[in-house]
Scaffold this motif. Structure first.
Motif, short mmCIF file in Angstrom:
data_model
loop_
_atom_site.label_atom_id
_atom_site.label_comp_id
_atom_site.label_asym_id
_atom_site.label_seq_id
_atom_site.Cartn_x
_atom_site.Cartn_y
_atom_site.Cartn_z
N PHE A 1 -1.83 -19.15 5.33
CA PHE A 1 -1.57 -17.87 5.99
C PHE A 1 -2.89 -17.25 6.42
N ILE A 2 -2.91 -16.72 7.65
CA ILE A 2 -4.09 -16.03 8.18
C ILE A 2 -3.69 -14.62 8.54
N LEU A 3 -4.37 -13.66 7.95
CA LEU A 3 -4.10 -12.25 8.21
C LEU A 3 -5.09 -11.74 9.24
N SER A 4 -4.55 -11.24 10.34
CA SER A 4 -5.40 -10.74 11.43
C SER A 4 -4.68 -9.60 12.15
N ALA A 5 -4.33 -8.59 11.38
CA ALA A 5 -3.48 -7.52 11.90
C ALA A 5 -4.26 -6.30 12.36
N GLN A 6 -5.60 -6.34 12.31
CA GLN A 6 -6.51 -5.23 12.59
C GLN A 6 -6.95 -4.65 11.27
N ALA A 7 -8.17 -4.22 11.16
CA ALA A 7 -8.78 -3.91 9.87
C ALA A 7 -7.95 -2.96 9.01
N ILE A 8 -7.46 -1.89 9.59
CA ILE A 8 -6.70 -0.92 8.81
C ILE A 8 -5.37 -1.51 8.35
N GLU A 9 -4.67 -2.16 9.26
CA GLU A 9 -3.35 -2.72 8.94
C GLU A 9 -3.43 -3.91 8.00
N SER A 10 -4.49 -4.70 8.09
CA SER A 10 -4.62 -5.83 7.17
C SER A 10 -4.78 -5.33 5.73
N SER A 11 -5.60 -4.30 5.54
CA SER A 11 -5.75 -3.73 4.20
C SER A 11 -4.44 -3.11 3.74
N ARG A 12 -3.77 -2.41 4.62
CA ARG A 12 -2.49 -1.79 4.26
C ARG A 12 -1.48 -2.84 3.81
N LEU A 13 -1.39 -3.96 4.52
CA LEU A 13 -0.43 -5.00 4.15
C LEU A 13 -0.75 -5.59 2.78
N LEU A 14 -2.01 -5.86 2.52
CA LEU A 14 -2.39 -6.41 1.21
C LEU A 14 -2.06 -5.42 0.09
N LEU A 15 -2.36 -4.15 0.31
CA LEU A 15 -2.08 -3.14 -0.71
C LEU A 15 -0.58 -2.96 -0.93
N ASN A 16 0.21 -3.13 0.11
CA ASN A 16 1.67 -3.02 0.00
C ASN A 16 2.32 -4.30 -0.52
N SER A 17 1.54 -5.35 -0.73
CA SER A 17 2.09 -6.63 -1.19
C SER A 17 1.79 -6.88 -2.67
N LYS A 18 1.57 -5.82 -3.41
CA LYS A 18 1.28 -5.99 -4.84
C LYS A 18 2.47 -6.61 -5.56
N ASN A 19 2.17 -7.36 -6.60
CA ASN A 19 3.21 -8.01 -7.40
C ASN A 19 2.72 -8.15 -8.84
N GLN A 20 3.45 -8.91 -9.65
CA GLN A 20 3.08 -9.02 -11.06
C GLN A 20 1.72 -9.67 -11.28
N PHE A 21 1.33 -10.52 -10.33
CA PHE A 21 0.04 -11.19 -10.44
C PHE A 21 -1.10 -10.34 -9.89
N PHE A 22 -0.76 -9.49 -8.94
CA PHE A 22 -1.76 -8.63 -8.31
C PHE A 22 -1.22 -7.19 -8.28
N PRO A 23 -1.26 -6.51 -9.41
CA PRO A 23 -0.66 -5.17 -9.51
C PRO A 23 -1.35 -4.11 -8.67
N ASN A 24 -2.56 -4.36 -8.24
CA ASN A 24 -3.30 -3.39 -7.42
C ASN A 24 -3.34 -3.78 -5.94
N GLY A 25 -2.55 -4.78 -5.57
CA GLY A 25 -2.56 -5.24 -4.19
C GLY A 25 -2.94 -6.70 -4.13
#
Length: 554
Positions: A277-301
């Motif tokens: 997977f390659i994330l290239s959504a624009q700097a603000i949106e890429s960070s937003r997506l990672l932060l919104n994708s938190k899970n049990q392995f990555f509780p902070n994003g």
């Protein structure tokens, strides 16, 4: 359907990878939030493009929250929809590269070593890059050849090393007034540089050359001359592009991303599986997506064990200025030269890419000179008042508009210098506000380091000297900490230390085996030039690394 590679975003950061890997025979899918336009869809409709945001999401559906810091602790909170403050760029296939002016300058070798070259600055999180200029130089050259960069190399004291003698595309035709600029620079002892542009000067690369409408910035190119990711890359490769696909979550195990979930414009959810997977959504949106994708392995994003996702957001510091040339001070020949329609100005200065104030060496920047935008509404709006500040109407206003638009012309300049990364400029997500899909919106925290303003002011004063020597009147400029939303980077900086960076030197997440971030997010510092050429070059570099990974998996 399962793919070899899933790319989220189709702009300058993602498209080189799509181009390279699909042409190498891999099955590639691109998930693009916006629509797919072609040259036939682009017009010079100022109302649609510049006034009604034809190519960006409406803020009442997809807003931002902005916190503007005045110092280290005090900030003002803005609801983006109410304030009209948007950080959306081009939401379409090819991204904002469709709308760029295409001013292409390479970063300099010392840009990659900002800390070791210029030293620490209090309150700024400056680091050296994980790679060098020499690592990226072959890819700058590749961009010249594949995207198409027009220009003419001239030697000057801050000229970066090149592996080729000149640009592959002939210099664009320029307005006769550039002769006045060159002469003024010669008198002042400045070095005039023809501005490289990602615009074809003639038919080449299976695209048409520029037809000199002078509507580049904010507009799609109807000739295909502009080196957008769509025209230069995506239209030349066999890649699956799914449009109207807003990726809202990445699912992962502890080691790998397994799925990308996206909503269609009607709110239906779908998922895509891929090896990489390659994330290239624009700097603000890429960070937003990672932060919104938190899970049990990555509780902070997702990919955020370092806590650095979203941090050290940067823009391009600087500002702009202008001067007016009036017919009454010009010869008939000069009047004719000045009013040549369509032709570019295309001149730059880099004499102060670094400079010494007697106490220390400062990192400076670039000054680009260009004619004011052709947008008639904005040009006319500046003429609505008389000399006493009273609004004008009717025949009096019509006479003034006719005179100003036909017997004078404005030359502008843009200053580009480093926006220093700080603790107070970063991306987060809001706990309450959501977009039309029900996804938490991005929170953009803004703070400009005072050092940025001092450097921008120094450069602007040099530009003013050129305008004065050329004979311009009504000279003015503004240097501010207001961020340009089309020049944004950082948030997922790369580095060799997983504790202080999100990505490794090849832009793969330290925390995950198959996640790369290839837009401007990777940049720890921005240099003193527009970012697009560097984003393109790094994406081609990352594509070569991903090819090696795919070869291991096959």
């Amino acid at each position: 359907m399962k793919y070899d590679v899933c790319i989220i975003g189709s702009g300058a950061g993602g498209s080189p990878i799509a181009y390279e890997l699909s042409n190498a025979g891999y099955k590639v899918v691109v998930l693009e939030k916006g629509e797919n336009y072609t040259e036939e869809d682009f017009s010079k409709d100022e109302l649609a493009v510049s006034r009604r945001d034809m190519f960006t999401p409406p803020l009442n559906e997809q807003k931002h929250i902005i916190n503007e810091y005045s110092n280290s602790s005090d900030f003002t909170r803005y609801d983006g929809a109410k304030a009209g403050w948007s950080f959306w760029n081009g939401s379409m296939v090819g991204g904002s590269s469709n709308l760029m002016s295409g001013y292409f300058h390479r970063m300099k070798p010392r840009d990659f070593k900002l800390l070791s070259s210029y030293g620490k600055i209090q309150g700024a999180n400056i680091v050296d890059w994980a790679i060098s200029y020499e690592d990226l130089e072959p890819y700058y050259t590749k961009v010249e050849e594949v995207i198409g960069v027009s220009g003419r190399v001239v030697k000057h004291k801050h000229q970066e090393p090149r592996s080729t003698e000149d640009f592959p595309q002939k210099e664009l035709a320029t307005n006769g007034a550039t002769k006045w600029f060159d002469k003024a620079c010669d008198v002042l002892g400045f070095e005039s540089i023809p501005t490289p542009r990602a615009v074809l000067s003639g038919d080449s690369l299976k695209r048409h050359g520029c037809y000199y409408s002078n509507f580049c910035g904010s507009y799609g190119c109807a000739s295909g001359a502009k080196g957008s990711a769509r025209a230069a890359l995506l239209q030349k490769c066999d890649v699956k592009i799914i449009t109207d696909a807003f990726v809202y979550k990445l699912k992962s195990t502890q080691e790998r991303v397994t799925k990308a979930y996206y909503y269609t414009q009607h709110g239906f959810s779908h998922a895509v599986k891929a090896k990489i997977f390659i994330l290239s959504a624009q700097a603000i949106e890429s960070s937003r997506l990672l932060l919104n994708s938190k899970n049990q392995f990555f509780p902070n994003g997702l990919a955020n064990s370092s806590g650095e996702v979203g941090k050290n957001l940067i823009f391009s510091a600087g500002g702009s200025g202008s001067g007016r040339f009036n017919f009454e001070n010009l010869t008939k020949e000069q009047q004719s030269e000045l009013m040549q329609p369509g032709l570019f100005f295309n001149r730059s200065l880099q004499d102060w890419y670094d400079y010494n104030d007697g106490c220390r060496i400062y990192k400076g920047g670039t000054i680009d000179f260009l004619f004011e935008h052709q947008n008639i509404i904005s040009r006319a709006s500046r003429e609505l008042y008389d000399d006493e500040g009273n609004i004008m109407w009717g025949e009096k206003l019509a006479d003034k508009l006719h005179s100003r638009l036909t017997t004078s012309r404005v030359l502008t300049f843009e200053v580009f210098n480093d926006w220093l990364p700080t603790d107070n400029c970063f991306v987060g997500v809001d706990e309450k506000e959501v977009d039309k899909y029900g996804v938490p919106v991005g929170v953009i925290n803004l703070y400009g380091h005072p050092h940025d303003l001092a450097v921008g002011e120094h450069l602007a004063k040099k530009a003013v000297k050129v305008l004065e020597e050329m004979g311009a009147e009504e000279i003015d400029y503004s240097i501010s900490a207001s961020p340009p939303p089309n020049l944004v980077a950082g948030g997922c900086r790369f580095g060799d230390d997983a504790k202080t960076s999100v990505l490794d030197r090849n832009c793969k997440a330290h925390d995950l085996e198959n996640l790369y971030v290839s837009d401007a997010s990777f940049m720890p510092t921005g240099g003193s030039v527009p970012y697009t050429w560097t984003i393109y070059a790094n994406s081609f570099r990352v594509a070569d690394e991903i090819k090696k990974e795919l070869a291991k998996l096959s």
